[in-house]
Write an enzyme that holds these catalytic residues in place. Structure first.
Site, PDB file in Angstrom:
ATOM      1  N   LYS A 107       0.839  -1.202   0.000  1.00  0.00           N
ATOM      2  CA  LYS A 107       0.000   0.000   0.000  1.00  0.00           C
ATOM      3  C   LYS A 107       0.871   1.249   0.000  1.00  0.00           C
ATOM      4  O   LYS A 107       1.917   1.301   0.656  1.00  0.00           O
ATOM      5  CB  LYS A 107      -0.931  -0.014   1.225  1.00  0.00           C
ATOM      6  CG  LYS A 107      -1.924   1.149   1.246  1.00  0.00           C
ATOM      7  CD  LYS A 107      -2.841   1.069   2.464  1.00  0.00           C
ATOM      8  CE  LYS A 107      -3.804   2.256   2.491  1.00  0.00           C
ATOM      9  NZ  LYS A 107      -4.721   2.225   3.644  1.00  0.00           N
ATOM     10  N   SER A 184      -9.460   2.192   2.314  1.00  0.00           N
ATOM     11  CA  SER A 184      -8.537   2.960   1.503  1.00  0.00           C
ATOM     12  C   SER A 184      -7.448   2.116   0.826  1.00  0.00           C
ATOM     13  O   SER A 184      -6.689   2.620  -0.007  1.00  0.00           O
ATOM     14  CB  SER A 184      -7.857   4.027   2.368  1.00  0.00           C
ATOM     15  OG  SER A 184      -7.119   3.432   3.426  1.00  0.00           O
ATOM     16  N   SER A 208     -10.122  -0.210   6.339  1.00  0.00           N
ATOM     17  CA  SER A 208      -9.472  -0.021   5.042  1.00  0.00           C
ATOM     18  C   SER A 208      -8.803  -1.252   4.459  1.00  0.00           C
ATOM     19  O   SER A 208      -8.356  -1.221   3.314  1.00  0.00           O
ATOM     20  CB  SER A 208      -8.448   1.116   5.138  1.00  0.00           C
ATOM     21  OG  SER A 208      -9.089   2.347   5.286  1.00  0.00           O
TER      22      SER A 208
END
Length: 536
Positions: A107, A184, A208
């Site tokens: 990420k 996210s 997320s």
């Protein structure tokens, strides 16, 4: 008794002194002005001493883990990449690691040395923040023999459960272009579900990891608070920061967690971490010949409050209950019953108040939370002074971010002490969950409240954009603030409201006691290996 040396020059003006004092609604008496100017000039001298020193960051081993071909991709599967790079160990001993042959996406809020961190935003100029070291989890997966293929796009400042807020591209759901991949950790979800990489490391402050896993049909685990070190990962609020594995199967999820989990020498979130930790993947392997035995005799509780939360699709409620009751058909003595955790209904409010000031001050404005560990001074400097251009850029893509920026200050100014009370109530919430978990092995709730929805656009008004996100984390955020481990497990395909002809994944959330990841894996493995989630 020694006396500190007085500063040689007075560098604080009377105007600076009184301007700063007015921030506290006070004025320094005229008779004391000169004394404070002298004393505060000593502070200035100490600041200059620190500024002159080299920063002290973890060493970056470019010989063992060289970076090859760092670039922004011209061809971008599902718009899932922020930056591409190839990194694998050159050390022969790493070739026997747990993750040999596995490809991984990281990420984009996780530091990969020499590779730009965009954080999904154009508030920071592109390429303006380039980490000088690897996050602990990056070093661990490389040491375990994995190959990193790049940094996966994430949502703007990691503050959205939708995949429509990244400043550079809208991440697409692999099951239907134009649909939400969740956020996210949106790029992580899309790249793993689309088969571009084997696994990904996501981050989770309110859901997320689990929301993208639910929307993309993945196994996504938010571990117990502190189990996986957060060193080298951009923080939103230190009380809810988590990183964890996103994979297609339960066993591969356990494999990645086994490689990542455990104490590092930096992260002060890791209080109470048990030693030694189990090898999650080895424990699951014991049930490979008869997976349902992994959950033999389990007592499973369905949190009734989680099914009554506002905004849940009735079809999701019915399907999660059906999937949970299916455990009882495995013939290994599993019981499933409804149970009550009254504080669960109040958990979203607890999470909101407990985190909002941290999101505003630390996550968005770069104010150090005064914790030990490794701190990214360069990133925090870039966020220290906001202006209209920065605000407008964030508001255009992600009004949830600007809402947090202002809301955190309102909580601080209008409700002093309320963040402290919310954090105390978070302990009460954790105690309620763990009290129930002395009687039950795992708990079950819905994960995302519906299948993925269709995209929003930059030109949409604020409420249209926010309507895509409201309620998406209502059953995931409670376990960020309590710290309990929680997993999204895919259980079904379901039509989104916009298009009955499509089928998109739906996840069920499985929750365990603190450091009870192994029980979650056992329950999830038994279900996954007994039912075909795409046709359930």
């Amino acid at each position: 008794m020694s006396v500190a040396r007085l500063p040689e020059t007075i560098s604080v003006s009377e105007e600076q002194l009184q301007t700063t004092a007015r921030l506290f609604n006070v004025t320094v008496p005229e008779k004391d002005v000169e004394a404070y100017r002298i004393l505060l000039s000593g502070l200035e001298e100490a600041a200059k001493t620190i500024e002159a020193e080299e920063d002290y960051l973890p060493a970056l081993d470019l010989t063992r883990f060289p970076r090859e071909n760092i670039h922004k991709p011209s061809s971008n599967e599902y718009n899932g990449w922020a930056y591409k790079v190839t990194i694998k160990s050159t050390l022969g001993s790493d070739a026997g690691g747990l993750l040999v042959g596995k490809t991984i996406a990281i990420k984009d809020n996780i530091s990969v040395g020499k590779v730009p961190s965009l954080l999904g935003t154009d508030v920071i100029p592109e390429g303006g923040y380039v980490p000088e070291y690897d996050a602990t989890v990056v070093t661990r997966v490389l040491t375990a023999g994995a190959t990193i293929l790049g940094k996966a796009a994430c949502e703007n400042f990691s503050m959205s459960p939708t995949s429509f807020t990244n400043a550079y591209s809208f991440v697409q759901n692999p099951y239907a272009a134009g649909y939400n991949a969740g956020g996210s950790s949106s790029g992580c979800g899309a790249l793993v579900a689309g088969g571009v990489v084997d696994m990904a490391i996501g981050g989770d402050q309110g859901g997320s990891i689990r929301v993208p896993a639910s929307y993309c049909g993945l196994v996504g685990l938010k571990p117990t608070f502190g189990l996986v070190p957060y060193t080298g990962i951009a923080s939103l609020a230190a009380t809810v920061d988590h990183a964890g594995p996103m994979t297609k199967t339960v066993s591969s999820n356990a494999l990645l967690l086994t490689a990542m989990a455990g104490m590092d020498e930096y992260d002060d979130r890791q209080i109470g971490l048990p030693v030694p930790l189990p090898s999650y993947v080895d424990e699951l392997a014991k049930f490979e010949s008869d997976p349902k035995q992994a959950a033999k005799g389990f007592r499973i509780g369905l949190i009734i409050e989680s099914f009554d939360m506002p905004g849940l699709d009735p079809r999701v409620i019915a399907k999660v209950k059906e999937a949970a009751k299916a455990f009882e058909t495995l013939g290994v003595g599993i019981t499933v019953e409804e149970i009550s955790v009254p504080m669960h209904a109040k958990a979203p409010a607890i999470w909101t108040i407990a985190t909002r000031q941290g999101f505003s001050e630390h996550g968005l404005r770069g104010q150090n939370p005064l914790r030990f560990g490794v701190h990214d001074a360069a990133l925090n400097i870039s966020l220290s002074k906001w202006n209209q251009e920065m605000f407008d850029k964030l508001a255009l893509r992600n009004p949830a971010g600007t809402n947090a920026l202002i809301g955190g200050q309102i909580i601080k100014d209008k409700y002093p002490g309320l963040t402290d009370k919310a954090l105390n109530l978070a302990r009460k919430l954790k105690d309620e969950y763990n009290a129930v978990l002395t009687k039950y092995d795992v708990l079950i709730t819905p994960c995302a409240p519906s299948p993925a929805n269709y995209t929003s656009k930059p030109e949409d008004d604020i409420m249209t954009k926010m309507s895509k996100a409201i309620g998406a984390t209502i059953n995931t955020m409670p376990f960020n603030i309590s710290g309990n481990p929680a997993m999204s497990l895919p259980i079904a395909m379901m039509s989104p409201q916009e298009d009955p002809s499509l089928k998109l994944p739906v996840g069920m959330q499985i929750v365990g006691k603190s450091f009870g990841e192994l029980d979650i894996y056992k329950a999830a493995y038994a279900w996954e290996q007994s039912f075909d989630w795409k046709s359930f």
